[in-house]
Design a protein around this motif. Structure first.
Motif, mmCIF file in Angstrom:
data_model
loop_
_atom_site.group_PDB
_atom_site.id
_atom_site.type_symbol
_atom_site.label_atom_id
_atom_site.label_comp_id
_atom_site.label_asym_id
_atom_site.label_seq_id
_atom_site.Cartn_x
_atom_site.Cartn_y
_atom_site.Cartn_z
ATOM 1 N N PHE A 64 -4.355 -5.411 -56.894
ATOM 2 C CA PHE A 64 -5.814 -5.294 -56.993
ATOM 3 C C PHE A 64 -6.173 -3.867 -57.350
ATOM 4 O O PHE A 64 -5.632 -2.916 -56.776
ATOM 5 N N ILE A 65 -7.083 -3.721 -58.321
ATOM 6 C CA ILE A 65 -7.563 -2.398 -58.723
ATOM 7 C C ILE A 65 -9.083 -2.386 -58.733
ATOM 8 O O ILE A 65 -9.718 -3.324 -59.227
ATOM 9 N N VAL A 66 -9.642 -1.330 -58.169
ATOM 10 C CA VAL A 66 -11.066 -1.047 -58.323
ATOM 11 C C VAL A 66 -11.187 0.072 -59.344
ATOM 12 O O VAL A 66 -10.625 1.159 -59.156
ATOM 13 N N ALA A 67 -11.881 -0.193 -60.451
ATOM 14 C CA ALA A 67 -12.119 0.808 -61.486
ATOM 15 C C ALA A 67 -13.577 1.245 -61.387
ATOM 16 O O ALA A 67 -14.485 0.473 -61.693
ATOM 17 N N ASP A 68 -13.785 2.473 -60.918
ATOM 18 C CA ASP A 68 -15.134 2.950 -60.614
ATOM 19 C C ASP A 68 -15.668 3.794 -61.767
ATOM 20 O O ASP A 68 -15.307 4.954 -61.923
ATOM 21 N N GLU A 69 -16.528 3.212 -62.594
ATOM 22 C CA GLU A 69 -17.123 3.893 -63.746
ATOM 23 C C GLU A 69 -16.047 4.604 -64.585
ATOM 24 O O GLU A 69 -16.192 5.790 -64.924
ATOM 25 N N PRO A 70 -14.954 3.922 -64.956
ATOM 26 C CA PRO A 70 -13.829 4.617 -65.588
ATOM 27 C C PRO A 70 -14.091 5.081 -67.010
ATOM 28 O O PRO A 70 -13.307 5.880 -67.543
ATOM 29 N N VAL A 71 -15.171 4.611 -67.658
ATOM 30 C CA VAL A 71 -15.442 5.055 -69.030
ATOM 31 C C VAL A 71 -16.738 5.854 -69.116
ATOM 32 O O VAL A 71 -17.195 6.192 -70.199
ATOM 33 N N SER A 72 -17.339 6.169 -67.983
ATOM 34 C CA SER A 72 -18.554 6.965 -67.983
ATOM 35 C C SER A 72 -18.262 8.354 -68.542
ATOM 36 O O SER A 72 -17.329 9.029 -68.137
ATOM 37 N N GLY A 73 -19.058 8.790 -69.499
ATOM 38 C CA GLY A 73 -18.883 10.119 -70.067
ATOM 39 C C GLY A 73 -17.931 10.182 -71.241
ATOM 40 O O GLY A 73 -17.792 11.244 -71.858
ATOM 41 N N LEU A 74 -17.257 9.082 -71.569
ATOM 42 C CA LEU A 74 -16.343 9.061 -72.707
ATOM 43 C C LEU A 74 -17.083 8.633 -73.964
ATOM 44 O O LEU A 74 -18.048 7.869 -73.908
ATOM 45 N N ASP A 75 -16.609 9.121 -75.116
ATOM 46 C CA ASP A 75 -17.176 8.679 -76.388
ATOM 47 C C ASP A 75 -16.970 7.182 -76.567
ATOM 48 O O ASP A 75 -16.032 6.598 -76.012
ATOM 49 N N ALA A 76 -17.818 6.556 -77.382
ATOM 50 C CA ALA A 76 -17.780 5.105 -77.536
ATOM 51 C C ALA A 76 -16.417 4.609 -78.006
ATOM 52 O O ALA A 76 -15.916 3.592 -77.507
ATOM 53 N N SER A 77 -15.798 5.304 -78.950
ATOM 54 C CA SER A 77 -14.498 4.848 -79.446
ATOM 55 C C SER A 77 -13.430 4.949 -78.366
ATOM 56 O O SER A 77 -12.558 4.082 -78.252
ATOM 57 N N VAL A 78 -13.511 6.008 -77.548
ATOM 58 C CA VAL A 78 -12.544 6.174 -76.456
ATOM 59 C C VAL A 78 -12.829 5.159 -75.359
ATOM 60 O O VAL A 78 -11.902 4.625 -74.735
ATOM 61 N N GLN A 79 -14.098 4.865 -75.101
ATOM 62 C CA GLN A 79 -14.449 3.809 -74.143
ATOM 63 C C GLN A 79 -13.756 2.509 -74.509
ATOM 64 O O GLN A 79 -13.163 1.837 -73.651
ATOM 65 N N ALA A 80 -13.830 2.130 -75.778
ATOM 66 C CA ALA A 80 -13.242 0.873 -76.216
ATOM 67 C C ALA A 80 -11.737 0.860 -75.975
ATOM 68 O O ALA A 80 -11.166 -0.157 -75.573
ATOM 69 N N GLN A 81 -11.072 1.986 -76.197
ATOM 70 C CA GLN A 81 -9.631 2.081 -75.976
ATOM 71 C C GLN A 81 -9.298 1.905 -74.494
ATOM 72 O O GLN A 81 -8.368 1.167 -74.132
ATOM 73 N N VAL A 82 -10.055 2.586 -73.631
ATOM 74 C CA VAL A 82 -9.786 2.506 -72.194
ATOM 75 C C VAL A 82 -10.096 1.106 -71.664
ATOM 76 O O VAL A 82 -9.351 0.551 -70.848
ATOM 77 N N LEU A 83 -11.182 0.503 -72.133
ATOM 78 C CA LEU A 83 -11.505 -0.861 -71.713
ATOM 79 C C LEU A 83 -10.420 -1.837 -72.164
ATOM 80 O O LEU A 83 -10.037 -2.748 -71.419
ATOM 81 N N GLY A 84 -9.921 -1.664 -73.383
ATOM 82 C CA GLY A 84 -8.830 -2.508 -73.848
ATOM 83 C C GLY A 84 -7.588 -2.343 -73.003
ATOM 84 O O GLY A 84 -6.868 -3.310 -72.723
ATOM 85 N N LEU A 85 -7.324 -1.112 -72.567
ATOM 86 C CA LEU A 85 -6.172 -0.854 -71.706
ATOM 87 C C LEU A 85 -6.337 -1.531 -70.348
ATOM 88 O O LEU A 85 -5.374 -2.099 -69.803
ATOM 89 N N LEU A 86 -7.530 -1.498 -69.790
ATOM 90 C CA LEU A 86 -7.775 -2.173 -68.510
ATOM 91 C C LEU A 86 -7.571 -3.685 -68.645
ATOM 92 O O LEU A 86 -6.963 -4.317 -67.783
ATOM 93 N N ARG A 87 -8.087 -4.249 -69.729
ATOM 94 C CA ARG A 87 -7.905 -5.690 -69.931
ATOM 95 C C ARG A 87 -6.425 -6.030 -70.090
ATOM 96 O O ARG A 87 -5.935 -7.011 -69.537
ATOM 97 N N ARG A 88 -5.704 -5.214 -70.844
ATOM 98 C CA ARG A 88 -4.264 -5.463 -71.036
ATOM 99 C C ARG A 88 -3.507 -5.312 -69.718
ATOM 100 O O ARG A 88 -2.542 -6.030 -69.464
ATOM 101 N N SER A 89 -3.941 -4.392 -68.872
ATOM 102 C CA SER A 89 -3.322 -4.225 -67.549
ATOM 103 C C SER A 89 -3.471 -5.500 -66.726
ATOM 104 O O SER A 89 -2.519 -5.965 -66.089
ATOM 105 N N ARG A 90 -4.675 -6.082 -66.741
ATOM 106 C CA ARG A 90 -4.890 -7.328 -66.018
ATOM 107 C C ARG A 90 -4.000 -8.437 -66.561
ATOM 108 O O ARG A 90 -3.341 -9.163 -65.806
ATOM 109 N N ASP A 91 -3.961 -8.560 -67.885
ATOM 110 C CA ASP A 91 -3.231 -9.657 -68.503
ATOM 111 C C ASP A 91 -1.725 -9.522 -68.303
ATOM 112 O O ASP A 91 -1.031 -10.509 -68.029
#
Length: 262
Positions: A165-192
């Motif tokens: 179980f992971i709690v991700a607390d505002e993990p993309v706040s303050g990041l540029d939009a392109s970097v946000q997308a990369q980090v969000l994709g990484l979180l989804r891949r971590s779950r999968d």
């Protein structure tokens, strides 16, 4: 009562930081005020609300970093309570500036009893590869990385002990939009890839829509609405949810099939 489809259930959870004088003032509220909430097993569940709504405090309780005033967190499998990790909002402040990447990611392995330095190094390298970093980053310090890279290090540190179980607390706040997308994709891949259950905390409904299957809305320490992504976005029931949705400028940071940059 929890079911096999649930990962955890929160029962009447209260976190109250107020002084005795503040509690006597009806204008002040507890940080979390009697929350009942269930997280489905294997889901990425979003928790959204404005700053100060109690989201981060709630997340810290779930991973054991904050003791509740009352109420309980009930894990279906009791051993999972000790296998929870957190990805923090500000990766720079959550990473010790005097430690190298090897030390930062390897420290949790020492805590759980992995004594072999070689085994720790090998495991750290495995996690670095997963988050898109390499062996050449092992001996660098946090200030030598970009914000997105530091968040990748934070994710690697959270994953290194194989949590459930992971709690991700505002993990993309303050990041540029392109970097946000990369980090969000990484979180989804971590779950999968690792079969995680995840609570994703955000003030940004567009980002939450992009990532999460289930969404809960928090206002003043209370959960005011819970539903699937489609239910919350297409048929919101609570006025606060409708107000949040009215402020959403677009559909999200990137298409769901966008490839991560190296």
């Amino acid at each position: 009562m929890t079911t096999a489809a649930d990962y955890l259930k929160v029962n009447d959870l209260v976190v109250d930081f107020r002084t005795k004088r503040q509690r006597a003032d009806p204008r002040t509220r507890p940080a979390v005020g009697g929350v009942d909430f269930t997280i489905p097993r294997g889901s990425i569940t979003g928790l959204v609300g404005e700053s100060g709504s109690g989201k981060s405090t709630f997340g810290r309780v779930l991973v054991g970093l904050q003791r509740p005033t009352s109420g309980e967190v009930e894990f279906v499998d009791k051993e999972h309570a000790s296998r929870a990790q957190m990805v923090f909002q500000d990766p720079y402040s959550s990473l010790n500036p005097r430690q190298t990447v090897l030390e930062l990611i390897g420290m949790p392995l020492r805590v759980v009893g992995m004594k072999s330095a070689k085994q720790r190094r090998d495991r750290v390298l495995e996690m670095l590869g997963f988050v898109g970093l390499t062996e050449e980053h092992l001996d660098r310090y946090p200030h030598e990385f970009s914000g997105g890279q530091r968040q990748r290090i934070g994710i690697a540190r959270a994953l290194v002990t194989s949590p459930d179980f992971i709690v991700a607390d505002e993990p993309v706040s303050g990041l540029d939009a392109s970097v946000q997308a990369q980090v969000l994709g990484l979180l989804r891949r971590s779950r999968d890839e690792f079969g995680l259950t995840m609570l994703f905390i955000s003030h940004d409904l567009a980002v939450t829509r992009y990532l999460c299957e289930h969404i809960a809305v928090m206002q003043h320490g209370h959960i005011v609405e819970v539903g699937t992504r489609d239910e919350v976005f297409n048929n919101p029931q609570h006025p606060y949810t409708r107000a949040l949705l009215a402020a959403v400028p677009g559909e999200g940071p990137a298409p769901a099939d966008r490839e991560e940059a190296p």
